[in-house]
Write an enzyme that holds these catalytic residues in place. Structure first.
Site, PDB file in Angstrom:
ATOM      1  N   CYS A 112      36.739  33.968  36.787  1.00 50.76           N
ATOM      2  CA  CYS A 112      37.303  35.274  37.114  1.00 50.76           C
ATOM      3  C   CYS A 112      38.662  35.387  36.447  1.00 50.76           C
ATOM      4  O   CYS A 112      39.459  34.458  36.516  1.00 50.76           O
ATOM      5  CB  CYS A 112      37.483  35.436  38.624  1.00 50.76           C
ATOM      6  SG  CYS A 112      35.984  35.861  39.488  1.00 50.76           S
ATOM      7  N   GLN A 113      38.910  36.523  35.816  1.00 50.80           N
ATOM      8  CA  GLN A 113      40.202  36.757  35.202  1.00 50.80           C
ATOM      9  C   GLN A 113      41.266  36.895  36.295  1.00 50.80           C
ATOM     10  O   GLN A 113      42.368  36.390  36.160  1.00 50.80           O
ATOM     11  CB  GLN A 113      40.138  38.019  34.356  1.00 50.80           C
ATOM     12  CG  GLN A 113      41.335  38.218  33.476  1.00 50.80           C
ATOM     13  CD  GLN A 113      41.153  39.404  32.546  1.00 50.80           C
ATOM     14  OE1 GLN A 113      40.309  40.264  32.763  1.00 50.80           O
ATOM     15  NE2 GLN A 113      41.944  39.445  31.505  1.00 50.80           N
TER      16      GLN A 113
END
Length: 142
Positions: A52-53
C-alpha cells in the site's frame, strides 16, 4: 449473520444507487469514518500492509469462532477501502474468509476507478486478510 456473498450483494446494491463516481467516493470516505479503529497498540510495523502506498494497519483477532478485523490508514480514501473490506470479511469464520471469492470490487466498478497504486493496495489488503484467516483457521480449525 450474513454470509460474505450476501454482504457483497448488499454492497453492490448500495453502490447501484449512486450514479456518479464522486458520490461513490463520498460513500467510500463515509465508510472510512465508520471504520472500527485499530487499538493504538496494534499500529506497529508488523501490522502495516505491504504494497500500500498509504500507511494501512490491519489487525485480526479471533473471538467465538470468528475473525474480527480492525484497521486504520493515514489516507481518507484508503481508510474507506479498508473499511469496505472489513465490512465484507470481519465477523466471519476463518475458513469462509480464506475460501471466499471477492467479486464486489469488479461489480461496482471500483477496480477500474482506482489508480494502479490504490488498486494494488486494495489487493494487498485482501491478500493480508486472507493470510490472517488461513493462519487463524490452522490454529482454530472449524
Amino acid at each position: 449473520m450474513m454470509t460474505i456473498n450476501e454482504i457483497q450483494d448488499q454492497i453492490i446494491e448500495d453502490f447501484s444507487y449512486y450514479e456518479e463516481w464522486m458520490e461513490k467516493y463520498e460513500h467510500i470516505i463515509q465508510l472510512g469514518k465508520e471504520l472500527p479503529l485499530i487499538d493504538e497498540q496494534y499500529k506497529t510495523e508488523e501490522n502495516l500492509i505491504k504494497g500500500c502506498q498509504s500507511r494501512v494497519w490491519l489487525h485480526a483477532a479471533y473471538k467465538d469462532g470468528l475473525v474480527i478485523f480492525t484497521a486504520d490508514s493515514d489516507a481518507i480514501i484508503t481508510k474507506g477501502l479498508v473499511g469496505l473490506m472489513i465490512s465484507v470479511l470481519s465477523h466471519q469464520p476463518p475458513k469462509a474468509i480464506a475460501e471466499s471469492e471477492i467479486y464486489f470490487i469488479d461489480r461496482i466498478g471500483l477496480r477500474s476507478h482506482l489508480s494502479p497504486t490504490r488498486s494494488n493496495g486494495l489487493l494487498a489488503m485482501l491478500k493480508q486478510m486472507k493470510m490472517y484467516a488461513l493462519a487463524l483457521n490452522s490454529i482454530h480449525p472449524a
